[in-house]
Design a protein around this motif. Sequence first.
Motif, PDB file in Angstrom:
ATOM      1  N   ARG A 195       0.708  -1.344  -0.153  1.00  0.00           N
ATOM      2  CA  ARG A 195      -0.033  -0.015   0.062  1.00  0.00           C
ATOM      3  C   ARG A 195       0.803   1.394   0.050  1.00  0.00           C
ATOM      4  O   ARG A 195       1.794   1.341   0.970  1.00  0.00           O
ATOM      5  N   VAL A 196       0.677   1.757  -0.935  1.00  0.00           N
ATOM      6  CA  VAL A 196       1.804   3.048  -1.151  1.00  0.00           C
ATOM      7  C   VAL A 196       0.896   4.468  -1.440  1.00  0.00           C
ATOM      8  O   VAL A 196      -0.122   4.577  -2.267  1.00  0.00           O
ATOM      9  N   GLY A 197       1.208   5.393  -0.531  1.00  0.00           N
ATOM     10  CA  GLY A 197       0.740   6.873  -0.624  1.00  0.00           C
ATOM     11  C   GLY A 197       1.447   7.659  -1.391  1.00  0.00           C
ATOM     12  O   GLY A 197       2.556   7.413  -1.715  1.00  0.00           O
ATOM     13  N   PHE A 198       0.843   8.890  -2.157  1.00  0.00           N
ATOM     14  CA  PHE A 198       1.672   9.520  -2.841  1.00  0.00           C
ATOM     15  C   PHE A 198       0.798  10.994  -2.787  1.00  0.00           C
ATOM     16  O   PHE A 198      -0.344  11.219  -2.508  1.00  0.00           O
ATOM     17  N   HIS A 199       1.584  12.060  -3.367  1.00  0.00           N
ATOM     18  CA  HIS A 199       1.002  13.291  -3.516  1.00  0.00           C
ATOM     19  C   HIS A 199       0.803  13.610  -5.042  1.00  0.00           C
ATOM     20  O   HIS A 199       1.599  13.246  -5.789  1.00  0.00           O
ATOM     21  N   GLY A 200      -0.376  14.099  -5.389  1.00  0.00           N
ATOM     22  CA  GLY A 200      -0.742  14.524  -6.845  1.00  0.00           C
ATOM     23  C   GLY A 200      -0.478  13.697  -7.594  1.00  0.00           C
ATOM     24  O   GLY A 200      -1.535  12.914  -7.685  1.00  0.00           O
ATOM     25  N   ASP A 201       0.208  13.531  -8.555  1.00  0.00           N
ATOM     26  CA  ASP A 201       0.188  12.554  -9.658  1.00  0.00           C
ATOM     27  C   ASP A 201       1.363  11.464  -9.724  1.00  0.00           C
ATOM     28  O   ASP A 201       2.377  11.861  -9.204  1.00  0.00           O
ATOM     29  N   VAL A 202       1.033  10.207 -10.198  1.00  0.00           N
ATOM     30  CA  VAL A 202       2.063   9.207 -10.336  1.00  0.00           C
ATOM     31  C   VAL A 202       2.395   9.310 -11.671  1.00  0.00           C
ATOM     32  O   VAL A 202       1.680   8.764 -12.684  1.00  0.00           O
ATOM     33  N   SER A 234      -2.993   5.130  -3.034  1.00  0.00           N
ATOM     34  CA  SER A 234      -3.832   6.121  -2.400  1.00  0.00           C
ATOM     35  C   SER A 234      -3.139   7.582  -2.144  1.00  0.00           C
ATOM     36  O   SER A 234      -2.241   7.636  -1.698  1.00  0.00           O
ATOM     37  N   GLU A 235      -4.021   8.467  -2.429  1.00  0.00           N
ATOM     38  CA  GLU A 235      -3.538   9.788  -2.292  1.00  0.00           C
ATOM     39  C   GLU A 235      -3.349  10.576  -0.993  1.00  0.00           C
ATOM     40  O   GLU A 235      -4.480  10.050  -0.328  1.00  0.00           O
ATOM     41  N   VAL A 236      -2.393  10.757  -0.387  1.00  0.00           N
ATOM     42  CA  VAL A 236      -2.419  11.137   0.883  1.00  0.00           C
ATOM     43  C   VAL A 236      -2.409  12.888   0.787  1.00  0.00           C
ATOM     44  O   VAL A 236      -2.118  13.491  -0.088  1.00  0.00           O
ATOM     45  N   PRO A 237      -3.019  13.640   1.919  1.00  0.00           N
ATOM     46  CA  PRO A 237      -3.147  15.028   1.725  1.00  0.00           C
ATOM     47  C   PRO A 237      -1.695  15.379   1.769  1.00  0.00           C
ATOM     48  O   PRO A 237      -0.681  15.281   2.339  1.00  0.00           O
ATOM     49  N   LEU A 238      -1.781  16.767   1.006  1.00  0.00           N
ATOM     50  CA  LEU A 238      -0.484  17.299   0.643  1.00  0.00           C
ATOM     51  C   LEU A 238       0.265  17.759   2.051  1.00  0.00           C
ATOM     52  O   LEU A 238       1.635  17.836   2.102  1.00  0.00           O
ATOM     53  N   PRO A 251       2.269  14.344   5.029  1.00  0.00           N
ATOM     54  CA  PRO A 251       2.750  13.651   4.201  1.00  0.00           C
ATOM     55  C   PRO A 251       3.256  12.218   4.920  1.00  0.00           C
ATOM     56  O   PRO A 251       3.425  11.216   4.553  1.00  0.00           O
ATOM     57  N   PHE A 252       3.574  12.296   6.472  1.00  0.00           N
ATOM     58  CA  PHE A 252       3.820  11.241   6.964  1.00  0.00           C
ATOM     59  C   PHE A 252       3.008  10.504   7.820  1.00  0.00           C
ATOM     60  O   PHE A 252       3.119   9.389   8.295  1.00  0.00           O
ATOM     61  N   THR A 253       1.699  10.954   8.054  1.00  0.00           N
ATOM     62  CA  THR A 253       0.758  10.766   9.160  1.00  0.00           C
ATOM     63  C   THR A 253       0.217   9.100   8.626  1.00  0.00           C
ATOM     64  O   THR A 253       0.375   8.093   9.634  1.00  0.00           O
ATOM     65  N   ALA A 254      -0.020   8.948   7.494  1.00  0.00           N
ATOM     66  CA  ALA A 254      -0.549   7.726   6.882  1.00  0.00           C
ATOM     67  C   ALA A 254       0.300   6.532   7.254  1.00  0.00           C
ATOM     68  O   ALA A 254       0.081   5.245   7.313  1.00  0.00           O
ATOM     69  N   VAL A 255       1.592   6.867   6.880  1.00  0.00           N
ATOM     70  CA  VAL A 255       2.812   5.878   7.116  1.00  0.00           C
ATOM     71  C   VAL A 255       2.937   5.476   8.529  1.00  0.00           C
ATOM     72  O   VAL A 255       3.122   4.622   8.957  1.00  0.00           O
ATOM     73  N   VAL A 256       3.033   6.298   9.227  1.00  0.00           N
ATOM     74  CA  VAL A 256       3.310   6.356  10.800  1.00  0.00           C
ATOM     75  C   VAL A 256       1.971   5.423  11.430  1.00  0.00           C
ATOM     76  O   VAL A 256       2.184   4.708  12.397  1.00  0.00           O
ATOM     77  N   ARG A 266      -1.496   2.965   7.917  1.00  0.00           N
ATOM     78  CA  ARG A 266      -2.635   2.860   6.756  1.00  0.00           C
ATOM     79  C   ARG A 266      -1.979   2.805   5.563  1.00  0.00           C
ATOM     80  O   ARG A 266      -2.654   2.463   4.516  1.00  0.00           O
ATOM     81  N   VAL A 267      -0.816   3.043   5.345  1.00  0.00           N
ATOM     82  CA  VAL A 267      -0.134   2.637   3.860  1.00  0.00           C
ATOM     83  C   VAL A 267       1.256   2.109   4.471  1.00  0.00           C
ATOM     84  O   VAL A 267       1.912   2.255   5.333  1.00  0.00           O
TER      85      VAL A 267
END
Length: 323
Positions: free
Chosen positions: A98-105, A127-131, A134-139, A142-143
């Motif tokens: 599960r990988v989060g990203f900003h904007g476009d891949v 899944s897009e993470v809020p701009l 950047p770190f919350t979903a990883v910590v 969730r990703v």
Amino acid sequence: MHQANLHQIECLLTLAEELHFGRTAERLGYSQSRVSQLVAELERRLGVRLVERTSRRVALTRFGVQFVDEVRPAYEELTAVFSRARDRARRRELRELRVGFHGDVYEEITEAFRSLRAEHGVSMALSEVPLGSPFTAVVEGRVDAAVVELPCHEAALTVGYRFPPQDRLLAVSTNHPLARRTSVTVEELAEWDVVRPLGDAPDYWMAARVPRATPAGLPISSSVAISTIHEGLATVAGGEHVMLVCRPLADRAARRDVRFLPVTGMEASSQLGLVWRRDRGGDQLVTLARLLRTAFTVAPAGARAATAAEEGPGRSASPVVVG
């Protein structure tokens, strides 16, 4: 309504095929007495005899034949559903990232994702993470990892791959007074309202996105916060605000109402990183980092070559992913 146990159904269906308690018990790994018990329990639940057993033969009753014909398709579909669910759960646990990203891949990233799936059987759930987070979903788990802008000084996280650094540009509306210029200086940022990310990112990360002051100490105004890159571009197109972005975003932006100007005197560049939790790393993430390094090193003819650094300050030049 009485509900039959799946073991009872399985036992009856096997017995209907074998017409022999001993062979049925052998197929299912039960004792003969257990097979008899399961069939008897099912008959009690239904209130009708399903099997006739004598010293010479085993046969289904008329009700037994009808019940087997009706229940077999439903049983086979149910077992297929369970099998598919187990397969999905196994793939998710062992063979999915599960990988989060900003904007476009962009292309280089998706090429690495395709290689991970084709060569290693690992699929990607994106899944897009809020701009501004950047770190919350990883910590929070969730990703498994996220492709986000650096720096990252979080004790719980590690930077497994550093993308090539990029110049930062200033996005302005085509109706903005700066739109007629070919470049701006970093000191001129103090004259305009620069949009900033909205979120819970650490102060050091926010300051890297939008400096609080110019190198000469002039304060930089930032009254509008945005949740996504595309929201920021739409805000800029309105004409009152400007936004700092990386060059790859400018190269790929499709908007005709926004211009991108080089910023002279800007010391800090823009750089993405693949980050994950130190306590949840693994072969799949290390492999993904290696494939990303390959994707940015082995470039098509005419493209800018790139190299990467894991856990280090190395730099190279190549288009990357988001602004």
